[in-house]
Design an enzyme around this catalytic site. Sequence first.
Site, short mmCIF file in Angstrom:
data_model
loop_
_atom_site.label_atom_id
_atom_site.label_comp_id
_atom_site.label_asym_id
_atom_site.label_seq_id
_atom_site.Cartn_x
_atom_site.Cartn_y
_atom_site.Cartn_z
N PRO A 1 -1.68 1.93 -12.80
CA PRO A 1 -2.56 2.60 -13.30
C PRO A 1 -3.06 4.19 -12.77
O PRO A 1 -3.61 3.86 -11.66
CB PRO A 1 -3.61 1.64 -13.92
N ASN A 2 -3.30 4.93 -13.49
CA ASN A 2 -3.96 6.21 -13.07
C ASN A 2 -3.29 7.13 -12.10
O ASN A 2 -3.72 8.12 -11.57
CB ASN A 2 -5.36 5.71 -12.46
N ARG B 1 -6.81 13.78 -9.89
CA ARG B 1 -7.95 12.65 -9.91
C ARG B 1 -8.24 12.61 -8.36
O ARG B 1 -7.54 12.36 -7.39
CB ARG B 1 -7.21 11.16 -10.29
N TYR C 1 -7.41 11.44 -3.11
CA TYR C 1 -5.92 11.30 -3.16
C TYR C 1 -4.85 12.25 -2.76
O TYR C 1 -3.50 12.12 -2.99
CB TYR C 1 -5.50 10.71 -4.57
N ASN D 1 2.90 0.82 -5.34
CA ASN D 1 1.46 1.00 -5.25
C ASN D 1 1.18 0.48 -6.57
O ASN D 1 1.21 1.43 -7.73
CB ASN D 1 1.48 2.55 -5.20
N ALA E 1 -5.08 0.00 -9.00
CA ALA E 1 -6.36 -0.95 -8.96
C ALA E 1 -5.77 -2.32 -9.45
O ALA E 1 -6.54 -3.22 -8.90
CB ALA E 1 -7.37 -0.33 -9.91
N ASP F 1 2.62 -12.77 -8.83
CA ASP F 1 3.73 -13.86 -9.24
C ASP F 1 4.80 -13.20 -9.49
O ASP F 1 6.19 -13.72 -9.12
CB ASP F 1 3.06 -14.77 -10.61
N GLU G 1 4.38 -2.52 0.42
CA GLU G 1 3.12 -2.39 -0.43
C GLU G 1 2.85 -0.64 0.13
O GLU G 1 2.54 -0.60 1.41
CB GLU G 1 1.98 -3.19 -0.14
N HIS H 1 -0.36 2.36 -0.23
CA HIS H 1 -1.30 3.28 -0.96
C HIS H 1 -1.62 4.39 -0.24
O HIS H 1 -1.45 4.82 0.94
CB HIS H 1 -2.47 2.23 -0.53
N ARG I 1 -12.57 1.97 2.50
CA ARG I 1 -13.18 2.42 1.09
C ARG I 1 -14.12 1.05 0.62
O ARG I 1 -14.42 0.31 1.35
CB ARG I 1 -12.18 2.66 -0.17
N ARG J 1 -11.82 -3.02 -2.58
CA ARG J 1 -10.60 -2.54 -2.48
C ARG J 1 -9.96 -3.22 -1.30
O ARG J 1 -8.82 -2.94 -0.95
CB ARG J 1 -10.39 -1.15 -2.25
C1 DQA Z 1 -4.55 3.37 -4.59
C2 DQA Z 1 -5.86 2.53 -4.05
C3 DQA Z 1 -6.37 1.73 -4.97
O1 DQA Z 1 -7.85 1.18 -4.47
C4 DQA Z 1 -6.94 2.59 -6.34
O2 DQA Z 1 -7.36 1.94 -7.20
C5 DQA Z 1 -5.57 3.45 -6.95
C6 DQA Z 1 -4.58 4.16 -5.83
C7 DQA Z 1 -3.94 4.33 -3.48
O3 DQA Z 1 -2.80 4.60 -3.62
O4 DQA Z 1 -4.84 4.63 -2.43
O5 DQA Z 1 -5.46 3.59 -8.01
O6 DQA Z 1 -3.53 2.33 -4.80
#
Ligand code: DQA
Length: 145
Positions: free
Chosen positions: A10-11, A18, A23, A74, A77, A87, A98, A100, A107, A111
């Site tokens: 998401p996002n 954003r 970011y 990634n 949230a 799962d 993983e 980020h 942060r 998180r």
């Molecule tokens: C994120 C870090 C997460 O905490 C956040 O909610 C994101 C982006 C990152 O790439 O730094 O949406 O995954």
Amino acid sequence: MTSVLVLNGPNLNLLGTRKPEVYGSTSLADVEKMCQKEADRLDLELVFRQSNHEGQLIDWIQEARETADGIVINAGALTHTSIAIHDALIAAELPVIEVHLSNIYRRESFRHHSFVSPVAKGVIAGLGPHGYELALEAMARLLQK
Ligand code: DQA
């Protein structure tokens, strides 16, 4: 050909606009281009996806069990909340890395916990879009073994 699924939660479609101070100013389309270049160099097939919907991400993870050799994720949230993604990643039985963009440990404390980390081979955080390239390189090595 070895195939890697790069999943974005998401996002992350808002990347570039954003919170650029957190970011960066690179768009998700640019991150995809960087990943494609790196995948070509590493001789990997790249499938790059983003969704704002947990269920869609889970469907893609389930699909990956049959169609991919590794997953770079990634989860945005959902990293911090989703037992369902945790799962699904276990059920996929594939190596997971993983990623980020931001260093989640610098942060807010909410998180600091990740439901993805316990099922990941490795975690890359805080290096911006370059983290995706590093994850692909690490995945290529993992899959060579
Ligand atoms: C994120 C870090 C997460 O905490 C956040 O909610 C994101 C982006 C990152 O790439 O730094 O949406 O995954």
